[in-house]
Design an enzyme around this catalytic site. Sequence first.
Site, PDB file in Angstrom:
ATOM      1  N   ALA A   1       1.584  -0.619  10.760  1.00 17.63           N
ATOM      2  CA  ALA A   1       1.458  -1.742  10.218  1.00 17.63           C
ATOM      3  C   ALA A   1       0.415  -1.963   9.099  1.00 17.63           C
ATOM      4  O   ALA A   1       0.110  -0.588   8.441  1.00 17.63           O
ATOM      5  CB  ALA A   1       0.395  -2.423  11.383  1.00 17.63           C
ATOM      6  N   MET A   2       0.248  -2.976   8.466  1.00 21.02           N
ATOM      7  CA  MET A   2      -0.489  -3.055   7.287  1.00 21.02           C
ATOM      8  C   MET A   2      -1.281  -4.398   7.408  1.00 21.02           C
ATOM      9  O   MET A   2      -1.232  -5.457   7.634  1.00 21.02           O
ATOM     10  CB  MET A   2       0.585  -3.154   5.923  1.00 21.02           C
ATOM     11  CG  MET A   2      -0.037  -3.311   4.746  1.00 21.02           C
ATOM     12  SD  MET A   2      -0.842  -1.973   4.392  1.00 21.02           S
ATOM     13  CE  MET A   2      -2.175  -2.639   3.286  1.00 21.02           C
ATOM     14  N   GLU A   3      -2.492  -4.180   6.717  1.00 20.62           N
ATOM     15  CA  GLU A   3      -3.753  -5.072   6.735  1.00 20.62           C
ATOM     16  C   GLU A   3      -3.732  -6.124   5.636  1.00 20.62           C
ATOM     17  O   GLU A   3      -4.943  -6.609   5.258  1.00 20.62           O
ATOM     18  CB  GLU A   3      -5.047  -4.097   6.757  1.00 20.62           C
ATOM     19  CG  GLU A   3      -5.413  -3.738   5.469  1.00 20.62           C
ATOM     20  CD  GLU A   3      -5.066  -2.101   5.314  1.00 20.62           C
ATOM     21  OE1 GLU A   3      -4.237  -1.801   5.974  1.00 20.62           O
ATOM     22  OE2 GLU A   3      -5.838  -1.399   4.559  1.00 20.62           O
ATOM     23  N   ASN A   4      -2.685  -6.497   5.169  1.00 21.99           N
ATOM     24  CA  ASN A   4      -2.779  -7.518   3.843  1.00 21.99           C
ATOM     25  C   ASN A   4      -3.722  -8.761   4.448  1.00 21.99           C
ATOM     26  O   ASN A   4      -3.537  -9.287   5.354  1.00 21.99           O
ATOM     27  CB  ASN A   4      -1.177  -7.932   3.676  1.00 21.99           C
ATOM     28  CG  ASN A   4      -0.297  -6.871   3.968  1.00 21.99           C
ATOM     29  OD1 ASN A   4      -0.591  -5.949   3.139  1.00 21.99           O
ATOM     30  ND2 ASN A   4       0.578  -6.964   4.833  1.00 21.99           N
TER      31      ASN A   4
ATOM     32  N   GLU B   1      -5.904  -3.151  12.176  1.00 21.84           N
ATOM     33  CA  GLU B   1      -5.530  -3.975  11.173  1.00 21.84           C
ATOM     34  C   GLU B   1      -6.473  -4.995  10.881  1.00 21.84           C
ATOM     35  O   GLU B   1      -6.980  -5.275   9.783  1.00 21.84           O
ATOM     36  CB  GLU B   1      -4.093  -4.462  11.204  1.00 21.84           C
ATOM     37  CG  GLU B   1      -3.162  -3.531  11.116  1.00 21.84           C
ATOM     38  CD  GLU B   1      -3.176  -2.375  10.379  1.00 21.84           C
ATOM     39  OE1 GLU B   1      -3.756  -2.284   9.271  1.00 21.84           O
ATOM     40  OE2 GLU B   1      -2.688  -1.185  10.677  1.00 21.84           O
TER      41      GLU B   1
ATOM     42  N   GLU C   1       0.895  -1.217  -0.055  1.00 19.46           N
ATOM     43  CA  GLU C   1       0.148   0.063  -0.065  1.00 19.46           C
ATOM     44  C   GLU C   1       0.826   1.112  -0.043  1.00 19.46           C
ATOM     45  O   GLU C   1       1.815   1.198   0.691  1.00 19.46           O
ATOM     46  CB  GLU C   1      -0.928  -0.051   1.196  1.00 19.46           C
ATOM     47  CG  GLU C   1      -1.885   1.250   1.120  1.00 19.46           C
ATOM     48  CD  GLU C   1      -2.908   1.236   2.404  1.00 19.46           C
ATOM     49  OE1 GLU C   1      -2.747   0.437   3.183  1.00 19.46           O
ATOM     50  OE2 GLU C   1      -3.666   2.179   2.143  1.00 19.46           O
TER      51      GLU C   1
HETATM   52  C1  7MF Z   1      -3.915   2.768  13.758  1.00 24.59           C
HETATM   53  O1  7MF Z   1      -3.995   2.274   7.858  1.00 24.59           O
HETATM   54  C2  7MF Z   1      -4.346   3.767  13.017  1.00 24.59           C
HETATM   55  C3  7MF Z   1      -3.569   4.197  11.820  1.00 24.59           C
HETATM   56  C4  7MF Z   1      -1.625   2.184   5.937  1.00 24.59           C
HETATM   57  C5  7MF Z   1      -0.296   2.695   6.828  1.00 24.59           C
HETATM   58  C6  7MF Z   1      -1.934   1.650   8.974  1.00 24.59           C
HETATM   59  O2  7MF Z   1      -3.633   0.144   8.455  1.00 24.59           O
HETATM   60  C7  7MF Z   1      -3.060   1.237   7.957  1.00 24.59           C
HETATM   61  C8  7MF Z   1      -2.447   1.080   6.695  1.00 24.59           C
HETATM   62  C9  7MF Z   1      -0.108   4.824   7.898  1.00 24.59           C
HETATM   63  C10 7MF Z   1      -0.673   5.723   9.237  1.00 24.59           C
HETATM   64  C11 7MF Z   1      -1.380   5.143  10.058  1.00 24.59           C
HETATM   65  C12 7MF Z   1      -1.873   3.881  10.289  1.00 24.59           C
HETATM   66  C13 7MF Z   1      -1.436   2.788   9.179  1.00 24.59           C
HETATM   67  C14 7MF Z   1      -0.536   3.567   8.185  1.00 24.59           C
HETATM   68  C15 7MF Z   1      -2.565   3.439  11.547  1.00 24.59           C
HETATM   69  C16 7MF Z   1      -2.307   2.438  12.088  1.00 24.59           C
HETATM   70  C17 7MF Z   1      -3.102   2.037  13.173  1.00 24.59           C
HETATM   71  N1  7MF Z   1      -3.273   0.721   5.708  1.00 24.59           N
HETATM   72 BR1  7MF Z   1       0.762   5.515   6.719  1.00 24.59          BR
HETATM   73 ZN    ZN Z   2      -5.762   1.422   8.257  1.00 31.13          ZN
END
Ligand code: 7MF
Ligand code: ZN
Length: 881
Positions: free
Chosen positions: A267-270, A303, A126
Amino acid sequence: MRTSQPQTIYLKDYEVPPFLVDHTDLRFELFEDGARVHSTLSMRRNPESAAGQPLELDGDSLELESVALDGQALSDRDYEATPASLRIDSVPDQFSLSVVTWIRPQDNTRLEGLYKSSGMFCTQCEAEGFRCITYYPDRPDVMARFRTRIEADQSRYPVLLSNGNDVERGELDDGRHYAVWEDPFPKPSYLFALVAGDLVEKRDQFTTVSGREIDLRMYVEPRNAEKCDHALVSLKKAMRWDEEVYGREYDLDIFMIVAVDDFNMGAMENKGLNIFNSSCVLASPDTATDMAFQRIESIVAHEYFHNWSGNRVTCRDWFQLSLKEGFTVFRDTQFSSDMGSPTVKRIEDASLLRTAQFAEDGGPMAHPVRPDSYMEISNFYTLTVYEKGCEVVRMIHTLLGPEQFRAGSDLYFERHDGQAVTTDDFVRAMEDASGRDLSQFRLWYEQAGTPRLTVEDEYDDAQGTYRLTIHQSVPATPGQPEKQPQHIPFAVGLIGEQGKALPLRLSADEDENDAPTQRVLELTGDSHTFTFHGLQARPVPSLLQGFSAPVRVDYPWTRDQLMFLMSHDPDGFNRWDASQRLASDVIESLMHQPKDVRTDRRLLTAYRHLLADRSLDQALVARMLQLPTVAALIEQSETADVQAIHEARRRVLTELAVELRDDLVACYRRNQESGEYRLEPEDIARRALKNTALAWLLHVNDEEGRMLAVKQFEGATNMTDRASALRALVNSDFEGDRQQALDRFYGQFKEDPQVVEQWFAIQASSPNAGSLAHVEALLEHEAFDWKNPNKIRSVVGAFAGQNLSHFHAKDGSGYRFLAKHILALDETNPQIAARLVSPLTRWRKFKNVYSEGMKSALETLRDKPDLSKDVYEVVHKSLKD
Ligand code: 7MF
Ligand code: ZN
C-alpha cells in the site's frame, strides 16, 4: 553482463537541494495510447545552497514535448534533455518552468509512476516514481503545494482523483471531462497520487476529537463493492487510536482509499489518497481469512498513521527511510496489539524478525537501519529498515517509558511539522523531552548485524545470591568489520522452584516488597554482571522478556528448564520462546540420528498439557503448538542442510501427531464453529487452534481427520475454515480428496483474484503438493498472469520463500527455475525481479550441495546483458567475497 556499473549513492555526499519548488501545477491529459503531462513549477534558488548552480531535474524514460521558462518557449539549444534528466544551465533566481512530457501508462509494466491496472489509471511514486511522470527535483526534501487537473474520457473514467480537496470539475468536448484537486499541504513528489477509473464509491464519516467532520471515501471496482466494510471500520479505529494515543488529529476534510489489483507493494500513504494493493484492503468473511482481516486492519492503520509520521514530517533523503517506516511500523504494531492479543502480536513480529530480518542482517545485503549507501533505493525497503527500525523505536519506548516517549513524540511533531528531517532529529527530540542521553543508542541506526548476548549464571547457596553475567558482541557485516558495543534494554525475570516470579533485588538492602519481578537491565559495555539477592534456591532465568531487544540470546537452558518455563513463565512471549527452543533442540538432535531414535517424550508431554490447557490464552496455545518453521531452523543452524532439517522436523511432527491423535480430535471438536462468523479475538483463537489440530491430523493421514476436513471444507461459512481445510487436504496423501477440493475451490472462486492468489499459494508452498513440476504447471494456468505482482508472489514467491524442501532440491532445479523467471521479469518489472533474488542471496549459509547451485544461479543472473540496476545490486553484492 551489464556494460556499465550503476552508480552508488552515499549518505556522506548529501547536499541541500539547489532549487526549491513552491508550487507544482499539473495537468494530465489521459488517452488510450498515452498521456500528456503539462507541468508548471514555481521555482527559486535555495538560499542555503551554493550560488550559480545549473538547474537539473530528474526524469526516467520520458519523452519531452516542450520546455518554457517564464512563459517563453525554449529552443533545444537552451537546455539538455535525455529520457533521464533535463538540464538548463542558466536560470534566474526565481522563475516558472513549464514542461510537457508524453508518457505511456498502458505500456508501463514496471508499475512505477503512472500506469494502468485493470482498465484504470493509477500511480505509485515512492521512492522515485514521480520522475517517470515528468521532469522534477524528485527528492523528498523538496516540498511543494500541488494543484492537479485531470482530463479523461467521461464514460471510461468517471472517477478522477488526486491529493487534497476537489475544487472544480466540469465537462469538455468529445465526451471528456475534468477535475481539479488542490492539496494545501506542501509535500514531496513521492506522495503525489492520481487515480482515474470506473469505480464505485463507498462513503463513511469520522468526527475528529475537535469536532471536525471528515468524509471517508473508498473507491473500488464495482465487483468489490461488498468488500469495503472492514477497511473502513479499521480506518475509523485507527483515526480514533491516533488521537487517543498520540494526540494526532486528521488534517484534511477528505480521506480516500483506492484498491488496485496490480501493485508492487502492499500500500502507499499518498496524502489524502492512500492506494492499496487489493489483497491488502478488500475483505469479506466469505473470501478473506482471519489473517487477512488482521493484516488489512494493520495496513490500513499503517498508511493512515503515515499522515503524521511520514507526510507532515517527512524524510530529508532516502537514507532516512526508517524515520518514517520504523516509527510507523512501531505505531501500527502498538495499534494491532491494542486491538487484539498483545502477546500473540509480539510473537508474530518477533518470529518475522528472528527468521527473516536476522537472516538479512547476517547475509550479503546486511545494512544499518540507516544505510550509508545504495545503488537502487527500492532495494532498501527491507526488513531491516522496517522491522528492525520498529524495534529500535520500541527500545526507545522501553528506555523512556510511555509518558516520556509520548512527550518525545509530541516534541518531534511540534518541532518538525512541515519539514524533511533525519533519524537523528527523531532521537534528539526523544532525548530533549526525556533528558536521557541516547548517544550510544544511536549505534542502532549506524551498525548493521544482530548483536549476540551470551549469558552465564552462578548461584551462591551460602549467600543466597544469583549472578547473571552477560557478554555482547556485534558480528562483522559487509563494510563494517569492527563494531562497538550497543545500548541494549534487556528485560529479565527469575522464576522460583514453585513456578513463581521472584522479586528482583539488585542489592542486599532492597526491600523484597519493593522489588519488581521484571527488570529492564541496560547493557552498554562488552560485559556486565548483575547480582540478585535474597534467593532461597537456584532460579530459572527468563531472559529478554517480551523480546525487549532485537538480539540473539545464548543460554544453556536444559530441556526440563524449558518445560518449566513453558508452563510457569509469567511472560507469555517467553513461554512461547521456551516452546520453540525446546522443539528446535529436539528436532536438531534428531537430525543425523537413525530412523528408530524416538522423539524426546518430554516434548510430547509438554504438547499434551498445552492441548488440554483451557486456562491459557488459546491464541497463545495455537502459536505454541506450531513447531519452528524450516526457515527458523535454518537460521539457527551454523551451515544448513535443508533436507535433513526438513526430514527431522517431519519426523517429530509425525510422531507427535500419531501419539497425540486423540487429544487433537478432542481439541478439534471442542473448538468447532458454532453460530455466526465473528472476528473477536476468542473466535480467531478458537479457529486457529482447531485448524492447527486438523493440519496435524492430516499430516499423518488420519481417517477421522480426513472426514473432518472434507466436512469442514464443504460446510465452511468463512474463508478461514475453508482455506484451512483445503490446506490440510493438500498437505495430506489423500490425493483424491485433495484434487477434488482444489477443483471445487477454484470453480467457486475463480472470478475473485484475491481468492485465486490464496489458491495458488496453498499449492506452491505445500511440501506435499508443491513439487517443481506442479508449480511449473501453475504458471501455465489460465488464472496466472506474469504482469500481476500478486500472482507472481503467490506462485514463484511462495515456492522459493516457503516451500523450502522443494526449492532447495539437491539437483539445483529449484534455483535454476527461480533464476530463469527472474531473468524474464527483469525485463518487465525490475522491482519484483530484485525481490525474488532474495532466497538465493544467503548461499554461504548452506552446505555445499546447496550453495554451489545457488551461487551458479546468481552467476546466471550476473551474466545477463543489461541487467536492471535493481537486480544488479542484489546479485553483485551477493557474489562479492
Ligand atoms: C505495513 O511503507 C507495513 C509495511 C512503501 C511500500 C507500505 O507505507 C509503505 C510504503 C513496502 C513494504 C512494506 C510496506 C509498504 C511498502 C508496509 C505496508 C504495511 N510507504 Br515496499
Ligand atoms: Zn510505510
